[in-house]
Design a protein around this motif. Sequence first.
Motif, mmCIF file in Angstrom:
data_model
loop_
_atom_site.group_PDB
_atom_site.id
_atom_site.type_symbol
_atom_site.label_atom_id
_atom_site.label_comp_id
_atom_site.label_asym_id
_atom_site.label_seq_id
_atom_site.Cartn_x
_atom_site.Cartn_y
_atom_site.Cartn_z
ATOM 1 N N TYR B 344 82.664 12.939 40.746
ATOM 2 C CA TYR B 344 83.071 11.531 40.786
ATOM 3 C C TYR B 344 83.115 11.112 42.245
ATOM 4 C CZ TYR B 344 85.759 7.263 40.186
ATOM 5 O OH TYR B 344 86.160 5.947 40.189
ATOM 6 N N SER B 345 82.102 10.381 42.677
ATOM 7 C CA SER B 345 82.014 10.104 44.110
ATOM 8 C C SER B 345 82.295 8.641 44.432
ATOM 9 C CB SER B 345 80.625 10.491 44.605
ATOM 10 O OG SER B 345 79.657 9.836 43.826
ATOM 11 N N TYR B 346 83.104 7.979 43.588
ATOM 12 C CA TYR B 346 83.401 6.557 43.809
ATOM 13 C C TYR B 346 84.811 6.411 44.374
ATOM 14 C CZ TYR B 346 79.406 6.219 40.737
ATOM 15 O OH TYR B 346 78.174 6.359 40.178
ATOM 16 N N SER B 347 85.156 5.175 44.671
ATOM 17 C CA SER B 347 86.510 4.884 45.113
ATOM 18 C C SER B 347 87.487 5.147 43.975
ATOM 19 C CB SER B 347 86.607 3.425 45.543
ATOM 20 O OG SER B 347 87.963 3.065 45.663
ATOM 21 N N LEU B 348 88.706 5.605 44.341
ATOM 22 C CA LEU B 348 89.704 5.883 43.304
ATOM 23 C C LEU B 348 90.670 4.732 43.102
ATOM 24 C CD1 LEU B 348 89.257 8.884 44.945
ATOM 25 C CD2 LEU B 348 90.658 9.500 43.015
ATOM 26 N N ASP B 349 90.595 3.751 43.996
ATOM 27 C CA ASP B 349 91.648 2.723 44.009
ATOM 28 C C ASP B 349 91.791 1.973 42.686
ATOM 29 O OD1 ASP B 349 92.160 3.505 46.531
ATOM 30 O OD2 ASP B 349 91.066 1.867 47.506
ATOM 31 N N ALA B 350 90.668 1.518 42.132
ATOM 32 C CA ALA B 350 90.733 0.750 40.896
ATOM 33 C C ALA B 350 91.314 1.584 39.765
ATOM 34 C CB ALA B 350 89.337 0.247 40.525
ATOM 35 N N MET B 351 90.915 2.821 39.719
ATOM 36 C CA MET B 351 91.392 3.716 38.666
ATOM 37 C C MET B 351 92.902 3.927 38.776
ATOM 38 S SD MET B 351 90.049 7.558 38.098
ATOM 39 C CE MET B 351 90.889 8.674 37.012
ATOM 40 N N ILE B 352 93.369 4.116 40.022
ATOM 41 C CA ILE B 352 94.800 4.348 40.225
ATOM 42 C C ILE B 352 95.591 3.081 39.879
ATOM 43 C CG2 ILE B 352 96.549 4.816 41.988
ATOM 44 C CD1 ILE B 352 94.441 6.610 43.368
ATOM 45 N N ARG B 353 95.031 1.926 40.265
ATOM 46 C CA ARG B 353 95.705 0.658 39.970
ATOM 47 C C ARG B 353 95.819 0.458 38.463
ATOM 48 N NH1 ARG B 353 92.172 -3.302 41.704
ATOM 49 N NH2 ARG B 353 91.930 -2.102 43.614
ATOM 50 N N GLU B 354 94.726 0.699 37.773
ATOM 51 C CA GLU B 354 94.693 0.445 36.326
ATOM 52 C C GLU B 354 95.648 1.360 35.571
ATOM 53 O OE1 GLU B 354 90.743 0.204 34.394
ATOM 54 O OE2 GLU B 354 91.667 1.486 32.866
ATOM 55 N N ALA B 371 85.433 23.238 53.337
ATOM 56 C CA ALA B 371 83.989 23.058 53.228
ATOM 57 C C ALA B 371 83.588 21.947 52.267
ATOM 58 C CB ALA B 371 83.342 24.363 52.770
ATOM 59 N N ASP B 372 84.563 21.415 51.514
ATOM 60 C CA ASP B 372 84.227 20.464 50.456
ATOM 61 C C ASP B 372 83.727 19.140 51.043
ATOM 62 O OD1 ASP B 372 84.533 18.411 48.362
ATOM 63 O OD2 ASP B 372 85.384 20.069 47.221
ATOM 64 N N GLY B 373 82.538 18.753 50.633
ATOM 65 C CA GLY B 373 81.954 17.529 51.181
ATOM 66 C C GLY B 373 82.199 16.305 50.322
ATOM 67 N N TYR B 374 83.090 16.409 49.340
ATOM 68 C CA TYR B 374 83.265 15.290 48.402
ATOM 69 C C TYR B 374 84.581 14.550 48.579
ATOM 70 C CZ TYR B 374 79.285 17.403 46.110
ATOM 71 O OH TYR B 374 78.044 17.907 45.838
ATOM 72 N N LEU B 375 85.401 15.020 49.531
ATOM 73 C CA LEU B 375 86.713 14.383 49.673
ATOM 74 C C LEU B 375 86.619 12.989 50.274
ATOM 75 C CD1 LEU B 375 88.520 17.599 50.718
ATOM 76 C CD2 LEU B 375 89.445 16.037 49.036
ATOM 77 N N SER B 376 85.442 12.615 50.773
ATOM 78 C CA SER B 376 85.307 11.282 51.356
ATOM 79 C C SER B 376 85.611 10.197 50.322
ATOM 80 C CB SER B 376 83.901 11.099 51.906
ATOM 81 O OG SER B 376 82.964 11.411 50.912
ATOM 82 N N ALA B 377 85.503 10.541 49.036
ATOM 83 C CA ALA B 377 85.830 9.559 48.009
ATOM 84 C C ALA B 377 87.265 9.062 48.144
ATOM 85 C CB ALA B 377 85.612 10.169 46.616
ATOM 86 N N LEU B 378 88.149 9.890 48.690
ATOM 87 C CA LEU B 378 89.554 9.490 48.838
ATOM 88 C C LEU B 378 89.694 8.252 49.720
ATOM 89 C CD1 LEU B 378 91.352 12.925 49.415
ATOM 90 C CD2 LEU B 378 91.249 11.582 47.318
ATOM 91 N N ALA B 379 88.773 8.100 50.655
ATOM 92 C CA ALA B 379 88.880 7.000 51.620
ATOM 93 C C ALA B 379 87.908 5.871 51.310
ATOM 94 C CB ALA B 379 88.623 7.542 53.021
ATOM 95 N N ARG B 380 87.159 6.028 50.224
ATOM 96 C CA ARG B 380 86.102 5.049 49.940
ATOM 97 C C ARG B 380 86.706 3.743 49.434
ATOM 98 N NH1 ARG B 380 81.769 8.361 47.608
ATOM 99 N NH2 ARG B 380 81.668 8.883 49.821
ATOM 100 N N PRO B 381 86.320 2.606 50.019
ATOM 101 C CA PRO B 381 86.844 1.328 49.510
ATOM 102 C C PRO B 381 86.212 0.994 48.173
ATOM 103 C CG PRO B 381 85.323 0.965 51.323
ATOM 104 C CD PRO B 381 85.443 2.448 51.165
ATOM 105 N N SER B 382 86.951 0.292 47.364
ATOM 106 C CA SER B 382 86.456 -0.062 46.036
ATOM 107 C C SER B 382 85.312 -1.063 46.146
ATOM 108 C CB SER B 382 87.596 -0.673 45.228
ATOM 109 O OG SER B 382 87.094 -1.130 44.004
ATOM 110 N N SER B 383 84.341 -0.911 45.269
ATOM 111 C CA SER B 383 83.248 -1.879 45.255
ATOM 112 C C SER B 383 83.431 -2.869 44.119
ATOM 113 C CB SER B 383 81.915 -1.151 45.120
ATOM 114 O OG SER B 383 81.907 -0.434 43.902
ATOM 115 N N LEU B 384 84.546 -2.714 43.361
ATOM 116 C CA LEU B 384 84.826 -3.665 42.290
ATOM 117 C C LEU B 384 85.604 -4.836 42.871
ATOM 118 C CD1 LEU B 384 86.003 -1.123 39.568
ATOM 119 C CD2 LEU B 384 83.719 -2.063 39.898
ATOM 120 N N SER B 385 85.385 -6.002 42.320
ATOM 121 C CA SER B 385 86.082 -7.167 42.865
ATOM 122 C C SER B 385 87.502 -7.238 42.308
ATOM 123 C CB SER B 385 85.309 -8.439 42.531
ATOM 124 O OG SER B 385 85.040 -8.468 41.148
#
Lengths: 473, 385
Positions: B344-354, B371-385
Motif C-alpha cells: 500500500y504505497s498511498y497516503s494514509l491520511d484519508a484512511m485514518i480520518r475515515e 532497509a525498508d523503502g516503503y515507509l515514505s507512504a507515512l509522509a505522503r500527502p493525500s491526493s484525495l480532495s
Amino acid sequence: MVFSTLLFLFRFLPIALGLYYLVPYKLKNTVLFLTSLVFYSWGEVKYFPIMVVLILINYFSGLLMERFDASPKMRKAALIFSIVGSLSMLGFFKYSNFVIANLNQFLGTSFELIGVAVLPLGISFYTFQTMSYSIDVYRRDVATEHNIIDFGAYVVMFPQLIAGPIVKYRDVSDQLHVYKGRLKLAQIEEGVTLFIFGLAKKVLLADTISHLWTDIIGIYSGGVQTSAGVGLINASTPLAWLGVIAYSLQLYFDFSGYSLMGIGMGKMLGFDFPQNFNLPYISRSITEFWRRWHITLSSWFREYVYIPLGGNRKGKPRQMFNLFIVWLLTGIWHGANWNFILWGLYYFCLLTIEKLFLLKYLERSKVWCHLYTLFLVVTGWAMFVSSEPGVGLGLLFQKLFVPQGGVGITYFLRNYGVILAVSAFCCTPLVEKLWNKLRSITWVKLLTLFLLFFLSVAYIVGSSNSPFLYFNF
Amino acid sequence: MKKLFQYPVLVLFFSILILFTLVDLIYPDRDYSDLENTTLQQRPAFNLTRLVNNQWTADYGNYVKEQFMFRDSWIDLQSRSESMLLQKVELGGMIIGEANGQVAQYTKQFSLKDSEESQLSKNIQYVDEFLSRYPNSTFMLVPSASLIYQDQLPAKAPMLDEDGYLDDIFEQIDSPSQIMDLRNTLTASRDEYIFYRTDHHWTTLGAFLAYQDYCNRIGLLPVLPEVDPVSVPEFYGTSYSSSRLWNTAADTLVYYPLENAMTIYDTTGENSFKERFSGGMYDLEKLETRDKYAAFLYGNNALSRIEGNGEGKILVIKDSYANCFVPFLTANFQTIDVLDLRSYSYSLDAMIRENEYDQILILYNFQSFKADGYLSALARPSSLS
C-alpha cells in the motif's frame, strides 16, 4: 562463460569434448573453433564480430607477409597492420575511458566516455596471442598459417581464452596440424587430473578465502554495494594485513587455478600449454617471484618487448630503460588505472635494486629472503587491489603502515583459521609431495580427486557470490 | 577397452561428466524451493532480443544452476564442509552462536550498507513526522536477536553496533513518549524462548512481552488469551534456509487458536480496498509446510481487518514481526486494521480520518526498518480532495 559454473561443467564441457572426440579427425579443429566461439560469445553476444575481425586481420597479415616474402617493406607494413589492429582493439575497449577521463581531468576538457563497461572476455590475453603469431611470422620463426579454421581455433581456443596461459602460436602450431593421433589417453588422463586440481583451487580455496577480504570491504556489483563489511575505515592494522594476505591468497589460487584448468583442458584436447605458475609464494627474491608468477606473460614481454629493445646488450642505462618500459607496460596490462601503473613501476624499482646489488645478499640468506619477498609481494597486491570500490590507496596504506586499533582479527582467525592454514600449505611444495605419495595407490588417488571434484560441485551449487576477477582483463 | 582401464581417472571423470549431465537433463524442474524459501529460475524462452542483451544466456546459466539435480543435497554437502571441515562459525550469511544453551543462528551484519544508511535516516524522518501529526500513534522498534544475545555470538564478532543505532534513532524522534524501546523488556526475559533460533522472527512469547508493554503504555489491561496455546514442532525457519547448518535443532512455533474473524483486502488505490477473502487469523495449512511463520495472519497482505472482542479501533502499520503480535490485540480492540506498506504505497491520511482510529501502532524490527523503502507512504500527502 566461466569455468566454475554448472553450465560450463555439465553442459558446455561434455558437448564440446564429446563433439571433439567423436568427429573425424579432419574436423577436430573446426569443432574446436565453433565451440570456442560459442564459449566466447556466451557472456556478451555483441562482441562476436570483434573476435572475427581480429582473426581476419592477423590471418591476412600472415598471408601478406608470405605473399611479399621478398619485400621487407611490405612485410613490415603487414606486421604493423596486424599489431595496430590488435592493439587498437585492446586500446579502445580497455583504455579509452581511462585516457579520456584523465584528459578531462588534467586538461579540463569534457569528452564523452566512449569505451564500454564490460570488456570482451579475455581481450588482454588473446590480443597478445595474435600479436605473437604475427611477430613470429615476421621473424620467420613460424610458417604462415593458411587454414583460417586452424588459425581461428588457435586464437579463440576456449581453455586459455579467459585467463591464459598466454600460448604463443608456435607452442601449439605443430599440434594443430597433427590430425591423426592428436589425442593420447595418458595426456587426457593427466589433463583431467590438472583440471580437477585447478577447479578445486578456484572454487574451494580462492572463493572461500575471498570472503575474508569482502568481510572487510564489502561486496560490490557494478559499483553498487550489495553487502556491507566491517568497512576498511573501521579495521585495525592487523586486520588490514590479514585482509590483504587473504586477498593475496585469493588472487593466486584464482588465477593459477584458472590457468591450471586451462592447461588441463588443453591436454584433454591434445595440446600442451606452457606452465603459468610455479609456487610463486616460495620465492626468495622479487626476481625469482616474477619467474614463478604468470610465467607466460613475463616471457611474452621479455621476448616481444625487452629483447627487441636491446635487452641487456646495450649497456646498463639502456637496460634500465628497457626494464622500465617492460614494467610500465606490465602494469598497464593489468588494468586501466593509475594504481596498476604504480604497481608496475613498484616492481621496476624492486627489480632494479635487486639487479644492482641486493640479489647476491638475498641468495645467501635462508629465512629473511622469504619474509622480504612475501612482505613486498603482499604490499604490491595492496596497491593492486586499491582501485576496487571500498578500498582506496591512501586509506589502505595508512591502515597497513600506521599502526592503529579498530576491529581486530580474533573473529576472523576463528572463522577462517582452517582455510588460511590449508591455503598456506597449498602455497608450498609440500602439497605436491603429498600428492606424489597419494597417487601411488590407485584408489587413494581416485578418492582424493573425486572428493575434490564433488566438493567443488557442491560449492558451485551453493555459491551465491563467486567473484570473477577477470573482467578487467 | 582393456587399455582404457589403465586410465581410471579418465574413465571415471568422463563417466561422471556424462552421467551427471544426462541425469540433470531429465531431472524434474521445480518452481519453488521449499528449503530455501525462494522461487527458482525456470527455463528461459528463447528470444533474439533477449539473446542480444545477454539476458537469455544469463538466465539460462542461472536456470542450469538453480535446477541442478539434487540441489538441496549439494547445498547440504557444502554447508557440512563449511562447518565440519573448515570449522566456520558463519554459514550462508548466518552467524552461528547460542541462545540459552542451544545453537542459534543470527543474521550476519557488520555494518550498514551505504544505501541502508541513507534509507534509515529517511525512515526516521518519515516516522518522526508521522508521530507528530498523530499524537495517538506509537512507534515500536524491535531489536534483533543478535543484540539481545550479543554475548552468545562467537568471540569478538564485529557485529554492527545496533545498540548505538537504536539510541540514535530514538534520539531523533521529537516526542519520546511515543516511542517503545523494547531492549529492556526483552533483555530481562532473555533466558526465555523469545526469539526463534532458526528464524529471524521473535516467538509468540517475545511478541506477548511486547504486547504487555504496549498495553501498559496506552493504559489498557494486557490479557493472556484464555485458550490453550498450540505448539507446532519441527519449525525450520529462514535462518536455517540460509545456513543449512546440519545439526540445527528445530524450533517450536506456538500460537493461540483464537477464533476471531479476519478479512483480507487488496489495495486498489488510496484508501480504496477490495476484499479478497475472509477467514480466521491463522492459515493452518501453512503449519504443515516449512514456512510455518507465514501461518500468522496469512502472511503479509495489504490490509487485514480483524474483529476483536474489545473496544475501539487500532491501526497497525507493520512488517512481519507484527504478524504474531496482532492476535493479542483482539482482547482489547473491536477492530484491528493491519496495514503493510509494501502493498500500500498511498497516503494514509484519508484512511485514518475515515476510520477514526483510537490508536495507531507502527511496528517494525530493526533489520527491516533500516532497509525498508516503503515507509515514505507515512509522509505522503493525500491526493484525495
